[in-house]
Design an enzyme around this catalytic site. Structure first.
Site, PDB file in Angstrom:
ATOM      1  N   ASP A  88     -74.474  64.860  18.734  1.00 19.18           N
ATOM      2  CA  ASP A  88     -73.463  65.528  17.906  1.00 19.18           C
ATOM      3  C   ASP A  88     -72.217  64.677  17.691  1.00 19.18           C
ATOM      4  O   ASP A  88     -71.335  65.048  16.915  1.00 19.18           O
ATOM      5  CB  ASP A  88     -73.089  66.896  18.490  1.00 19.18           C
ATOM      6  CG  ASP A  88     -72.591  66.831  19.925  1.00 19.18           C
ATOM      7  OD1 ASP A  88     -72.926  65.870  20.626  1.00 19.18           O
ATOM      8  OD2 ASP A  88     -71.885  67.769  20.349  1.00 19.18           O
ATOM      9  N   HIS A  89     -72.163  63.499  18.329  1.00 25.95           N
ATOM     10  CA  HIS A  89     -71.010  62.615  18.147  1.00 25.95           C
ATOM     11  C   HIS A  89     -71.360  61.334  17.398  1.00 25.95           C
ATOM     12  O   HIS A  89     -70.461  60.567  17.066  1.00 25.95           O
ATOM     13  CB  HIS A  89     -70.405  62.257  19.502  1.00 25.95           C
ATOM     14  CG  HIS A  89     -69.740  63.419  20.170  1.00 25.95           C
ATOM     15  ND1 HIS A  89     -68.380  63.575  20.210  1.00 25.95           N
ATOM     16  CD2 HIS A  89     -70.270  64.502  20.795  1.00 25.95           C
ATOM     17  CE1 HIS A  89     -68.086  64.704  20.844  1.00 25.95           C
ATOM     18  NE2 HIS A  89     -69.211  65.271  21.212  1.00 25.95           N
ATOM     19  N   ASP A 116     -65.605  66.625  25.361  1.00 29.61           N
ATOM     20  CA  ASP A 116     -66.754  66.558  26.273  1.00 29.61           C
ATOM     21  C   ASP A 116     -66.341  66.107  27.673  1.00 29.61           C
ATOM     22  O   ASP A 116     -66.702  65.012  28.115  1.00 29.61           O
ATOM     23  CB  ASP A 116     -67.839  65.640  25.710  1.00 29.61           C
ATOM     24  CG  ASP A 116     -68.475  66.216  24.456  1.00 29.61           C
ATOM     25  OD1 ASP A 116     -69.664  66.541  24.488  1.00 29.61           O
ATOM     26  OD2 ASP A 116     -67.751  66.366  23.455  1.00 29.61           O
ATOM     27  N   HIS A 171     -69.022  58.950  23.296  1.00 28.25           N
ATOM     28  CA  HIS A 171     -70.274  58.844  24.042  1.00 28.25           C
ATOM     29  C   HIS A 171     -71.423  58.975  23.050  1.00 28.25           C
ATOM     30  O   HIS A 171     -71.203  59.107  21.843  1.00 28.25           O
ATOM     31  CB  HIS A 171     -70.364  59.904  25.147  1.00 28.25           C
ATOM     32  CG  HIS A 171     -70.354  61.322  24.661  1.00 28.25           C
ATOM     33  ND1 HIS A 171     -69.328  61.847  23.900  1.00 28.25           N
ATOM     34  CD2 HIS A 171     -71.247  62.338  24.838  1.00 28.25           C
ATOM     35  CE1 HIS A 171     -69.593  63.117  23.629  1.00 28.25           C
ATOM     36  NE2 HIS A 171     -70.737  63.429  24.168  1.00 28.25           N
ATOM     37  N   HIS A 215     -74.084  61.245  22.795  1.00 33.49           N
ATOM     38  CA  HIS A 215     -74.805  62.473  22.481  1.00 33.49           C
ATOM     39  C   HIS A 215     -74.871  62.611  20.961  1.00 33.49           C
ATOM     40  O   HIS A 215     -73.947  62.201  20.239  1.00 33.49           O
ATOM     41  CB  HIS A 215     -74.107  63.683  23.105  1.00 33.49           C
ATOM     42  CG  HIS A 215     -74.481  63.887  24.547  1.00 33.49           C
ATOM     43  ND1 HIS A 215     -73.704  64.614  25.425  1.00 33.49           N
ATOM     44  CD2 HIS A 215     -75.545  63.449  25.270  1.00 33.49           C
ATOM     45  CE1 HIS A 215     -74.287  64.627  26.618  1.00 33.49           C
ATOM     46  NE2 HIS A 215     -75.407  63.928  26.543  1.00 33.49           N
ATOM     47  N   HIS A 248     -67.821  63.760  32.035  1.00 34.71           N
ATOM     48  CA  HIS A 248     -68.916  64.442  31.338  1.00 34.71           C
ATOM     49  C   HIS A 248     -70.214  64.135  32.082  1.00 34.71           C
ATOM     50  O   HIS A 248     -70.219  63.396  33.071  1.00 34.71           O
ATOM     51  CB  HIS A 248     -68.969  63.962  29.892  1.00 34.71           C
ATOM     52  CG  HIS A 248     -69.795  64.817  28.979  1.00 34.71           C
ATOM     53  ND1 HIS A 248     -69.857  66.190  29.081  1.00 34.71           N
ATOM     54  CD2 HIS A 248     -70.601  64.481  27.933  1.00 34.71           C
ATOM     55  CE1 HIS A 248     -70.659  66.660  28.142  1.00 34.71           C
ATOM     56  NE2 HIS A 248     -71.125  65.651  27.430  1.00 34.71           N
ATOM     57  N   HIS A 291     -64.077  70.928  18.996  1.00 35.83           N
ATOM     58  CA  HIS A 291     -65.381  70.879  19.655  1.00 35.83           C
ATOM     59  C   HIS A 291     -65.787  72.246  20.208  1.00 35.83           C
ATOM     60  O   HIS A 291     -66.131  72.404  21.375  1.00 35.83           O
ATOM     61  CB  HIS A 291     -65.370  69.830  20.780  1.00 35.83           C
ATOM     62  CG  HIS A 291     -66.751  69.373  21.185  1.00 35.83           C
ATOM     63  ND1 HIS A 291     -67.469  69.987  22.168  1.00 35.83           N
ATOM     64  CD2 HIS A 291     -67.522  68.347  20.729  1.00 35.83           C
ATOM     65  CE1 HIS A 291     -68.633  69.378  22.318  1.00 35.83           C
ATOM     66  NE2 HIS A 291     -68.683  68.371  21.441  1.00 35.83           N
TER      67      HIS A 291
END
Length: 306
Positions: free
Chosen positions: A65-66, A210, A61, A63, A141, A269
């Site tokens: 942090d990914h 997530d 996805h 976000h 998520h 994670h």
């Protein structure tokens, strides 16, 4: 065999001893990177890995942090004089997101090909490797997010006696063993099913972060040799927070691993507030004994079993 390296195990923000989530998978000369959080290049350097040979990037996805490590990764790949096309896979909006991040990496010496995931589930093979299939499956998520399962199929054993009985020339045995159909100059056709036994157990790897626990994860992870799953919180009193932000606890991940009957699970994670995941492993292992609180750089080689 499949080589697996969990480059980063952090969620939300990188820490001095815990970089953001990324997974590198290698099979038969192909490299697949799932997610590219901040610090992914550092993690790869620590393991002696190069960014240049990455063939496929899959995103769960969008976000930060990914995917926040992507612009720098692309620049490094470009500076390494890469010219081969790069395939990117991700949820709807992939090309728009990547091109926005490429504002600071506008010129690259290689083409980027985009494959957007449609629907709840989508499968595709690696180019030139029909035995290796990647399946993206939707999870739960607070934005559209997918997990990934990789299946390496293993064909049946070559039956020498059958080949001899059918009078198949030895020159064709190798092609048939590779699953290829061959035709002689006389117009006689030989097919792999004439000499191959039943398909044997392959290798299965599943990766999901997530998400709240969901049937789609259990279904797609079923029978996996390795299941890599988010464990955002180890503290039992964080369950409500996990539900609110659509993440999961160690114990919820362990229940899915148990229900999916996987061989081994690596937790990843982690929340920045989770200082020492090992503190909570005793209760987690009561649910699924073969659980490992993974650290950055954890690696293994998944092999065929007889």
């Amino acid at each position: 065999m499949i080589d697996v390296c969990l480059l980063g195990t952090g969620g939300m923000m990188p820490l001095p001893n815990r970089l953001l989530t990324a997974l590198l998978v290698r099979y038969n000369g192909k490299c697949i990177l799932i997610d590219c959080g901040e610090g992914t290049q550092i993690a790869m350097k620590k393991k002696g890995l190069s960014a240049k040979p990455i063939d496929v990037m899959c995103f769960t996805h969008y976000h930060a942090d990914h995917i926040s490590g992507l612009p720098g990764m692309l620049l490094t790949m470009g500076n390494a004089e890469r010219t081969e096309p790069l395939l990117m896979v991700g949820p709807k909006g992939l090309e728009k997101v990547v091109n926005s991040l490429r504002t600071i990496a506008p010129e690259l010496p290689f083409e980027i090909k985009f494959k957007e995931i449609n629907g709840d589930e989508m499968s595709f093979d690696l180019e030139g490797m029909p035995e290796f299939t990647i399946t993206a499956f939707k999870v739960n998520h607070n934005i559209t997010c997918y997990g990934y399962t990789m299946n390496l199929r293993r064909q049946g054993k070559f039956n020498v006696e059958a080949a001899q009985e059918k009078g198949i020339p030895r020159d064709f045995w190798n092609n048939l063993q590779k699953g290829e159909t061959v035709t002689t100059d006389d117009g006689i056709t030989y097919t792999p099913d004439m000499v191959l036994g039943e398909e044997r157990k392959g290798i299965k790897l599943t990766y999901s972060t997530d998400s709240r626990p969901t049937d789609s994860i259990v279904r797609n992870a079923a029978g996996s040799d390795l299941f890599i799953c988010e464990g955002m919180y180890g503290e039992p009193d964080k369950l409500q927070k996990a539900k609110e932000y659509k993440h999961m606890t160690f114990y919820e991940a362990a229940k899915m691993a148990r229900d999916a009957e996987v061989k081994e699970m690596w937790l990843t994670h982690y929340s920045p507030s989770l200082v020492n995941p090992m503190e909570f492993m005793s209760d987690t292992k009561k649910i699924f004994p073969n659980t490992i609180a993974a650290k950055d750089g954890r690696s293994c080689t998944l092999r065929f079993t007889e």
